[in-house]
Design an enzyme around this catalytic site. Structure first.
Site, PDB file in Angstrom:
ATOM      1  N   GLU A 215       0.395 -17.683   0.303  1.00 29.68           N
ATOM      2  CA  GLU A 215       0.237 -17.331   1.580  1.00 29.68           C
ATOM      3  C   GLU A 215      -0.700 -17.892   2.462  1.00 29.68           C
ATOM      4  O   GLU A 215      -1.488 -17.556   2.935  1.00 29.68           O
ATOM      5  CB  GLU A 215      -0.023 -15.857   1.786  1.00 29.68           C
ATOM      6  CG  GLU A 215       0.418 -15.082   2.963  1.00 29.68           C
ATOM      7  CD  GLU A 215       0.444 -13.642   2.888  1.00 29.68           C
ATOM      8  OE1 GLU A 215       1.041 -12.967   2.157  1.00 29.68           O
ATOM      9  OE2 GLU A 215      -0.047 -12.932   4.051  1.00 29.68           O
TER      10      GLU A 215
ATOM     11  N   GLU B 171      12.940  -2.618   2.792  1.00 28.40           N
ATOM     12  CA  GLU B 171      12.491  -4.158   2.525  1.00 28.40           C
ATOM     13  C   GLU B 171      13.518  -5.220   2.550  1.00 28.40           C
ATOM     14  O   GLU B 171      13.569  -6.117   3.155  1.00 28.40           O
ATOM     15  CB  GLU B 171      11.538  -4.343   1.345  1.00 28.40           C
ATOM     16  CG  GLU B 171      10.576  -3.281   1.004  1.00 28.40           C
ATOM     17  CD  GLU B 171       9.246  -3.995   1.754  1.00 28.40           C
ATOM     18  OE1 GLU B 171       9.239  -4.845   2.430  1.00 28.40           O
ATOM     19  OE2 GLU B 171       8.092  -3.272   1.320  1.00 28.40           O
TER      20      GLU B 171
ATOM     21  N   ARG C 138      -9.416 -13.022 -18.384  1.00 26.50           N
ATOM     22  CA  ARG C 138      -9.110 -14.326 -17.340  1.00 26.50           C
ATOM     23  C   ARG C 138      -7.838 -14.476 -17.114  1.00 26.50           C
ATOM     24  O   ARG C 138      -7.492 -15.728 -16.684  1.00 26.50           O
ATOM     25  CB  ARG C 138     -10.194 -15.442 -17.827  1.00 26.50           C
ATOM     26  CG  ARG C 138     -11.694 -15.194 -17.530  1.00 26.50           C
ATOM     27  CD  ARG C 138     -12.415 -16.291 -17.451  1.00 26.50           C
ATOM     28  NE  ARG C 138     -13.939 -16.363 -17.596  1.00 26.50           N
ATOM     29  CZ  ARG C 138     -14.532 -16.041 -18.785  1.00 26.50           C
ATOM     30  NH1 ARG C 138     -13.929 -16.291 -19.986  1.00 26.50           N
ATOM     31  NH2 ARG C 138     -15.792 -15.548 -18.732  1.00 26.50           N
TER      32      ARG C 138
ATOM     33  N   ASN D 240       5.277 -10.030   6.082  1.00 27.09           N
ATOM     34  CA  ASN D 240       4.472  -8.948   6.409  1.00 27.09           C
ATOM     35  C   ASN D 240       5.087  -8.101   7.678  1.00 27.09           C
ATOM     36  O   ASN D 240       4.455  -7.425   8.381  1.00 27.09           O
ATOM     37  CB  ASN D 240       3.020  -9.141   6.482  1.00 27.09           C
ATOM     38  CG  ASN D 240       2.337  -9.619   5.217  1.00 27.09           C
ATOM     39  OD1 ASN D 240       2.679  -9.120   4.257  1.00 27.09           O
ATOM     40  ND2 ASN D 240       1.401 -10.724   5.360  1.00 27.09           N
TER      41      ASN D 240
ATOM     42  N   HIS E  84       4.806  -4.518   8.347  1.00 25.89           N
ATOM     43  CA  HIS E  84       3.457  -4.064   7.574  1.00 25.89           C
ATOM     44  C   HIS E  84       2.187  -3.699   8.241  1.00 25.89           C
ATOM     45  O   HIS E  84       1.564  -3.134   7.674  1.00 25.89           O
ATOM     46  CB  HIS E  84       3.382  -4.988   6.536  1.00 25.89           C
ATOM     47  CG  HIS E  84       4.392  -4.667   5.358  1.00 25.89           C
ATOM     48  ND1 HIS E  84       5.715  -4.867   5.747  1.00 25.89           N
ATOM     49  CD2 HIS E  84       4.551  -4.522   4.074  1.00 25.89           C
ATOM     50  CE1 HIS E  84       6.495  -4.876   4.555  1.00 25.89           C
ATOM     51  NE2 HIS E  84       5.772  -4.334   3.535  1.00 25.89           N
TER      52      HIS E  84
ATOM     53  N   HIS F  77       1.202  -0.244   7.344  1.00 29.36           N
ATOM     54  CA  HIS F  77      -0.203   0.009   6.178  1.00 29.36           C
ATOM     55  C   HIS F  77      -0.908   1.092   7.188  1.00 29.36           C
ATOM     56  O   HIS F  77      -1.708   1.967   6.276  1.00 29.36           O
ATOM     57  CB  HIS F  77      -0.863  -1.092   6.104  1.00 29.36           C
ATOM     58  CG  HIS F  77      -0.079  -2.120   5.136  1.00 29.36           C
ATOM     59  ND1 HIS F  77      -0.811  -3.186   4.509  1.00 29.36           N
ATOM     60  CD2 HIS F  77       0.782  -1.991   4.176  1.00 29.36           C
ATOM     61  CE1 HIS F  77       0.279  -3.724   3.636  1.00 29.36           C
ATOM     62  NE2 HIS F  77       0.984  -2.994   3.315  1.00 29.36           N
TER      63      HIS F  77
END
Ligand SMILES: NC(=O)c1ccc[n+]([C@@H]2O[C@H](COP(=O)([O-])OP(=O)(O)OC[C@H]3O[C@@H](n4cnc5c(N)ncnc54)[C@H](O)[C@@H]3O)[C@@H](O)[C@H]2O)c1
Ligand SMILES: [Zn+2]
Length: 365
Positions: free
Chosen positions: A241, A189, A125, A249, A252, A256
């Protein structure tokens, strides 16, 4: 009538962490880790390429400094950023009896950072995590902000978690061993950070493109520092976010889709370079983005030697179809970050950071 019982856990406050950046920073790793993430044992996670180039040596140094370290490696590359790799690593750590007083050190590119971070977020966890990025892309972007996760056959980063590191250690000279094209791809980036929030930073990148292409250590270090500053400004304000962080993003949505269309043979950085030019063009066609922005970004990216056009064998319809399946779409609607101009993102409303493109992307590309 149901009974309502309000549960109010006392959650720990967010913890600040340092990014130690500089040539030679790795030689101080043991001391930095001991201070920021004291642990009974360390799981040093890496990939097979970085293992031979850097991690075996670092592992010896950490052990030599008295840290108890277990070393785990998996095959390099995006196709291994999977639940299978995650379960392999968790199982190996269980077999070795690592407890909750352990710490993961993720040493590698963005793939190792994302998988290693997800192991740290979930093993027992959650255990502490230290990020040691070794690619330019992971230094100036992926290692900051606590996003971790793996890809599935439905898309990138579809299973994951936010898990902030205790420390990030970056030695820019480590990128010298990267394939040259991969190293330069990472600078996409940095261009993104300039495009979304700082036109002066983009101008600085333009001026120093030659030195970057020659891997000048001072300029590389400066680039990493500037990008980490820009990115951390955003993720500090919006760690989960919920809003503003979405600006990271930019480029992106298309990127993607291109990575999926090429089965990840196109690198993330190249996909982001092409994606930013394409999405700036979408904004211009919608009248949201200042005319000429797309060309301006194309010039900056080409100066760095980055690609800027969608490959001819990938149709606009295919890009739109794959983008619609990406998780940045909401309620089945395709959403995208649009610029107002270089250095500034356009907001559709005061509270929103992404634009609803519905099913119009193909016609706007
Ligand atoms: N978590 C985030 O916020 C975030 C942000 C941006 C990107 N990412 C993710 O990062 C990944 C891309 O990262 P990447 O470009 O670093 O790819 P990568 O981790 O696949 O590394 C690229 C290749 O370089 C090799 N390599 C790494 N360091 C090296 C070195 N110093 N010398 C020689 N070879 C080296 C790797 O073994 C690999 O073969 C993607 O999965 C992307 O989704 C995550
Ligand atoms: Zn990215």
């Amino acid at each position: 009538m149901p009974r309502y019982l309000r549960i109010t856990p006392e959650l720990p406050p967010p913890r600040a962490y340092d990014a130690a950046i500089g040539a030679g920073a790795l030689t101080r790793l043991a001391e930095l880790v001991r201070d920021a993430a004291p642990a009974a044992r360390y799981a040093l996670i890496t990939d097979d390429v970085v293992l031979e180039l850097h991690t075996e040596r670092v592992c010896e140094e950490l052990r030599g400094a008295g840290l108890e370290v277990q070393l785990y490696s998996f095959p390099a590359g995006e196709p291994y950023k999977t639940r299978e790799t995650w379960s392999y690593l968790c199982d190996r750590m269980s077999a070795d009896g690592l407890g909750r007083d352990s710490c993961v050190i993720a040493m590698g590119g963005g793939v190792v950072g994302d998988v290693g971070g997800f192991v740290a977020a979930t093993y027992l966890r959650g255990v502490q995590c230290v990020q040691v990025p070794t690619t330019l892309l992971s230094m100036l972007d992926a290692s900051i902000g606590g996003k971790t996760g793996v890809d599935t056959e439905y898309g990138k980063n579809l299973v994951g978690s936010f898990h902030q590191p205790r420390l990030v250690v970056m030695d820019p000279t480590v990128v010298w061993t990267q394939e040259y094209a991969d190293m330069i791809a990472g600078s996409a980036e940095a261009v993104k950070h300039g495009a979304i929030m700082d036109a002066e930073y983009l101008a600085w990148i333009d001026e120093n493109a030659g030195a970057l292409r020659e891997c000048d250590t001072d300029v590389l270090t400066q680039l990493v520092v500037c990008s980490v500053e820009r990115k951390s400004e955003v993720v500090q304000r919006d760690p989960y976010e919920q809003g503003e962080r979405a600006i990271l993003n930019f480029g992106h949505t298309v990127a993607h889709a291109l990575e999926l269309a090429t089965h990840y043979s196109m690198s993330h950085g190249h996909a982001v370079a092409i994606g930013m030019v394409a999405e700036a063009g979408v904004g211009e066609r919608l009248g949201v983005t200042e005319a000429g922005t797309s060309d301006r970004l194309r010039t900056s990216l080409e100066r760095l030697g980055l690609p800027t056009r969608i490959p001819e064998d990938i149709s606009a319809e295919r890009v739109a179809e794959l983008a619609a399946g990406d998780k940045k779409s909401r309620a089945g609607r395709l959403r995208c970050v649009l610029l107002e101009r270089v250095g500034c993102v356009a907001q559709p409303t005061a509270a929103e950071w992404t634009w609803d493109l519905g099913d119009r992307l193909a016609s706007l590309l």
